[in-house]
Design an enzyme around this catalytic site. Structure first.
Site, short mmCIF file in Angstrom:
data_model
loop_
_atom_site.label_atom_id
_atom_site.label_comp_id
_atom_site.label_asym_id
_atom_site.label_seq_id
_atom_site.Cartn_x
_atom_site.Cartn_y
_atom_site.Cartn_z
N GLY A 70 -17.27 0.10 -1.72
CA GLY A 70 -18.05 1.33 -1.69
C GLY A 70 -19.34 1.26 -2.49
N PHE A 71 -19.46 0.24 -3.34
CA PHE A 71 -20.66 0.13 -4.18
C PHE A 71 -21.91 -0.07 -3.34
CE2 PHE A 71 -23.77 -2.10 -6.75
CZ PHE A 71 -23.80 -1.31 -7.89
N TYR A 106 0.85 -1.19 0.00
CA TYR A 106 0.00 0.00 0.00
C TYR A 106 0.89 1.24 0.00
CZ TYR A 106 -3.63 -3.31 1.55
OH TYR A 106 -4.48 -4.37 1.67
N GLY A 110 -18.36 -3.91 -0.68
CA GLY A 110 -18.24 -3.97 -2.13
C GLY A 110 -17.45 -2.82 -2.70
N SER A 134 -13.25 -5.47 2.11
CA SER A 134 -14.25 -4.94 1.17
C SER A 134 -15.65 -5.45 1.47
CB SER A 134 -13.86 -5.26 -0.28
OG SER A 134 -12.68 -4.59 -0.64
N PRO A 135 -16.09 -5.41 2.74
CA PRO A 135 -17.43 -5.90 3.06
C PRO A 135 -18.53 -5.02 2.49
CG PRO A 135 -16.48 -4.80 4.96
CD PRO A 135 -15.39 -4.89 3.93
N HIS A 149 0.16 -12.02 1.51
CA HIS A 149 -0.88 -11.25 0.82
C HIS A 149 -1.45 -11.99 -0.39
CE1 HIS A 149 -2.02 -6.74 0.09
NE2 HIS A 149 -3.05 -7.54 -0.06
#
Length: 346
Positions: A216-217, A64, A214, A211-212, A132
């Site tokens: 940000g979707f 990152y 999505g 990413s629970p 990772h």
């Protein structure tokens, strides 16, 4: 009278004694991939706010930035905050001078990566150290053997894997207990439920869901794409492409309608769904705004019945359009490594 603040409960992650907050904080977007790096003072204030709210698990990686997110997290956790926090970082993904992606899991790289992360984080020991991505050229027994040595030396406490197949998880766990497997799990990313999740539960391995929401979707729906900067890699992901976005928008519309009936936000509803998957699951939604963090914490108080869970799942089961990543990043789909007997140390 104002509502009492939601207290973030604690949970056991895995079977080796690690205890963390039931909600972690993904720190990637503060420094990389989701647009330009955010102002350091603001991000440190956010991490301090999260710690004060009871969050103990802070997730980063050496890729990152690269490296800049570890430095940021290290600065934020100096002093008394470190005593109450578990730092999770990762190794294994790297880029060359031309920006091409690669994966390494050989012992020399494992040690060098760990030493680099310790220095950038400013800590003597990493609480949870993940591979990772799986290096399919190196037997997983060799990689985990190198990690086991780091545990014995006191440089790391617990070992994790990220985006690993069931066979890889089993082989790794036979060398040294794996404490956690990090994977993408949300209403629109459920492929892990078929065999990865059952494997983790059979072996007593904790599950960390990234990413629970999505990416940000499930918070904003298709309008999210219009707000992304040119430096945001989500613009390039298959699910965010125009040919897929229109169909995926139907999922968000249904989640949003149910959230309105429940009196919460769609992101809270989606996050509550992950929380309801079990006491062995710790979601780590990322954010760069204290306001959004507070909303994520409030999702802990959203209760769902079995009927509501089934209803939510019916929305997303209507075939999400597009893969999670581009093909060159999908190592989890075939992460088997060579047999140990084939390994010749350099």
């Amino acid at each position: 009278m104002a509502a009492a603040p939601v207290v973030v409960p604690r949970m056991k992650l895995g079977s080796q004694g690690l205890e963390v907050s039931a909600l972690g904080l993904g720190c990637m977007g503060m420094s990389a991939y989701y647009g330009p790096p955010k102002p350091e003072p603001d991000m440190i204030a956010l991490i301090h706010h999260a710690a004060a709210a009871g969050v103990t698990l802070f997730d980063t990686s050496d890729i990152y930035g690269p490296h800049t997110n570890e430095i940021l997290v290290g600065k934020a956790l100096q002093g008394g905050v470190r005593d109450k926090a578990q730092v999770a970082t990762k190794f294994g993904i790297l880029t060359d001078a031309d920006g091409a992606w690669g994966v390494r899991g050989d012992p020399a790289y494992v040690r060098a990566a760990c030493e680099g992360s310790l220095k950038r984080l400013g800590v003597d020991c990493i609480d949870l150290y993940y591979q990772h991505r799986i290096d399919t050229r190196v037997p997983i027994e060799v990689t985990v053997g190198a990690l086991k040595t780091l545990v014995e030396e006191g440089k790391i406490k617990y070992i994790g894997l990220s985006e690993a197949s069931p066979s890889t998880i089993r082989r790794a766990h036979a060398v040294h207990p794996i404490t956690a497997v990090q994977l993408e799990w949300s209403l629109w990313s459920r492929d892990v439920e078929a065999d990865v999740i059952p494997t983790c539960r059979e072996l007593g391995i904790g599950i960390v869901a990234y990413s629970p929401l999505g990416r940000g979707f499930l918070s904003s729906g298709p309008k999210l794409v219009d707000t992304l900067s040119d430096q945001d890699f989500r613009k390039e992901l298959p699910r965010f492409q125009p040919e897929n976005l229109e169909k995926n928008a139907l999922i968000f519309e249904q989640v949003n309608a149910m959230a309105a009936r429940k009196g919460c936000t769609p992101s809270q509803l989606a996050l509550a769904w992950v929380h309801h998957q079990g006491t062995d699951v710790c979601p780590i939604p990322g954010t760069t705004k204290i306001e959004n963090f507070n909303k994520n914490v409030a999702a802990l108080s959203v209760k769902l019945t079995q009927e509501e869970m089934a209803e939510l799942e019916s929305y997303a089961s209507a075939d999400v359009q597009g893969d999670r990543y581009h093909d060159f990043l999908t190592t989890w789909k075939d992460s088997d490594t060579p047999p140990l007997a084939s390994w010749k140390a350099e």
